[in-house]
Write a protein that holds these residues in place. Structure first.
Motif, short mmCIF file in Angstrom:
data_model
loop_
_atom_site.label_atom_id
_atom_site.label_comp_id
_atom_site.label_asym_id
_atom_site.label_seq_id
_atom_site.Cartn_x
_atom_site.Cartn_y
_atom_site.Cartn_z
N VAL A 64 0.83 -1.20 0.00
CA VAL A 64 0.00 0.00 0.00
C VAL A 64 0.87 1.26 0.00
N GLU A 65 1.91 1.28 0.82
CA GLU A 65 2.82 2.43 0.85
C GLU A 65 3.41 2.69 -0.54
N THR A 66 3.81 1.61 -1.21
CA THR A 66 4.41 1.74 -2.53
C THR A 66 3.39 2.21 -3.56
N LEU A 67 2.19 1.65 -3.51
CA LEU A 67 1.14 2.04 -4.45
C LEU A 67 0.70 3.49 -4.25
N ASN A 68 0.83 3.99 -3.04
CA ASN A 68 0.46 5.37 -2.73
C ASN A 68 1.57 6.38 -2.99
N SER A 69 2.70 5.92 -3.47
CA SER A 69 3.88 6.78 -3.61
C SER A 69 3.77 7.80 -4.74
N LYS A 70 2.85 7.59 -5.68
CA LYS A 70 2.64 8.52 -6.80
C LYS A 70 3.89 8.69 -7.67
N ARG A 71 4.72 7.66 -7.71
CA ARG A 71 5.91 7.69 -8.57
C ARG A 71 5.73 6.70 -9.71
N PRO A 82 -0.27 -11.63 -4.32
CA PRO A 82 -1.66 -11.43 -4.79
C PRO A 82 -2.71 -12.24 -4.03
N CYS A 83 -2.26 -13.25 -3.30
CA CYS A 83 -3.19 -14.21 -2.69
C CYS A 83 -3.62 -13.86 -1.28
N TYR A 84 -3.12 -12.78 -0.72
CA TYR A 84 -3.38 -12.45 0.68
C TYR A 84 -3.86 -11.01 0.84
N ALA A 85 -4.59 -10.78 1.93
CA ALA A 85 -4.95 -9.44 2.41
C ALA A 85 -5.61 -8.57 1.34
N SER A 86 -6.40 -9.15 0.47
CA SER A 86 -7.07 -8.40 -0.59
C SER A 86 -6.09 -7.58 -1.43
N ASN A 87 -4.88 -8.09 -1.60
CA ASN A 87 -3.86 -7.34 -2.33
C ASN A 87 -4.21 -7.13 -3.80
N MET A 88 -4.93 -8.07 -4.42
CA MET A 88 -5.31 -7.86 -5.82
C MET A 88 -6.24 -6.66 -5.95
N GLN A 89 -7.15 -6.49 -4.98
CA GLN A 89 -8.04 -5.33 -5.02
C GLN A 89 -7.24 -4.03 -4.83
N LYS A 90 -6.20 -4.09 -4.02
CA LYS A 90 -5.37 -2.90 -3.78
C LYS A 90 -4.66 -2.47 -5.06
N LEU A 91 -4.38 -3.44 -5.93
CA LEU A 91 -3.72 -3.12 -7.20
C LEU A 91 -4.67 -2.46 -8.19
N GLN A 92 -5.96 -2.56 -7.95
CA GLN A 92 -6.96 -1.99 -8.85
C GLN A 92 -7.34 -0.59 -8.38
N ASN A 93 -6.36 0.30 -8.42
CA ASN A 93 -6.54 1.64 -7.85
C ASN A 93 -6.57 2.75 -8.89
N GLY A 94 -6.58 2.39 -10.17
CA GLY A 94 -6.62 3.40 -11.21
C GLY A 94 -5.26 3.94 -11.60
N ASN A 95 -4.26 3.72 -10.77
CA ASN A 95 -2.90 4.20 -11.02
C ASN A 95 -1.95 3.04 -11.30
N THR A 96 -2.45 1.82 -11.25
CA THR A 96 -1.61 0.63 -11.36
C THR A 96 -2.16 -0.30 -12.43
#
Length: 170
Positions: A64-71, A82-96
């Motif tokens: 999450v920290e990395t995905l929020n880095s805006k870099r 991808p198999c834990y903690a809803s990580n696949m959904q976290k990747l579906q953020n519009g920026n990834t």
């Protein structure tokens, strides 16, 4: 934009990711390396001292920290990420954009049998049992891997060919 590469261990996420990042002029990060840096310990040491539940929670936090880095980043995920903690959904953020580097069991066995000693998960598994072990894991993880934005079949493709193919998907 963040390009997240996912797939089974040995699928080339880090190797392809480094080359892709260089070609795109993006930063390259390996999620496991980011975790090790944050904890000042190896992944195996984290597992040994704190257990898998702690590791998976930490893995999700660092993701999450990395995905929020805006870099602009090419990010190689761990095979299980991808198999834990809803990580696949976290990747579906519009920026990834997530890309599954998909390899056959045969190709994975060929790659991993040459580096088995470096891989704690398969270090103790006899070579003849490796196809069944990998097949079982791919079956379990396939549900998550196949949720990637793009799936790239990479059997028989060089790193350069994979980078070219990924660039055409972006």
């Amino acid at each position: 934009m963040i390009v997240a590469l996912l797939g089974y261990m040995g699928s080339g996420k880090s190797t392809v990711g480094k080359q892709l990042a260089e070609t795109l002029d993006y930063e390259f990060h390996d999620l496991d390396s980011l975790i090790e840096k944050k904890e000042q310990k190896s992944i195996s040491k984290i597992f040994e001292e704190r257990g898998e539940i702690y590791f998976r929670k930490l893995e999700s936090e660092v993701l999450v920290e990395t995905l929020n880095s805006k870099r602009e980043i090419v990010l190689a995920l761990g095979g299980g990420t991808p198999c834990y903690a809803s990580n696949m959904q976290k990747l579906q953020n519009g920026n990834t954009i997530s890309i599954y580097l998909k390899l056959s069991i045969t190709e994975l066995v060929n790659r991993l049998s040459n580096e088995q000693w470096q891989r704690p998960l398969i270090r103790e598994i006899p070579i003849k049992e490796l196809p069944e072990f990998i097949g079982k894991h791919l079956f379990e993880r396939g549900f998550f891997y196949n949720q990637a934005d793009k799936i790239l079949e990479v059997d028989g493709k060089s790193v350069a060919e994979q980078v070219t193919a990924i660039k055409s998907l972006l």
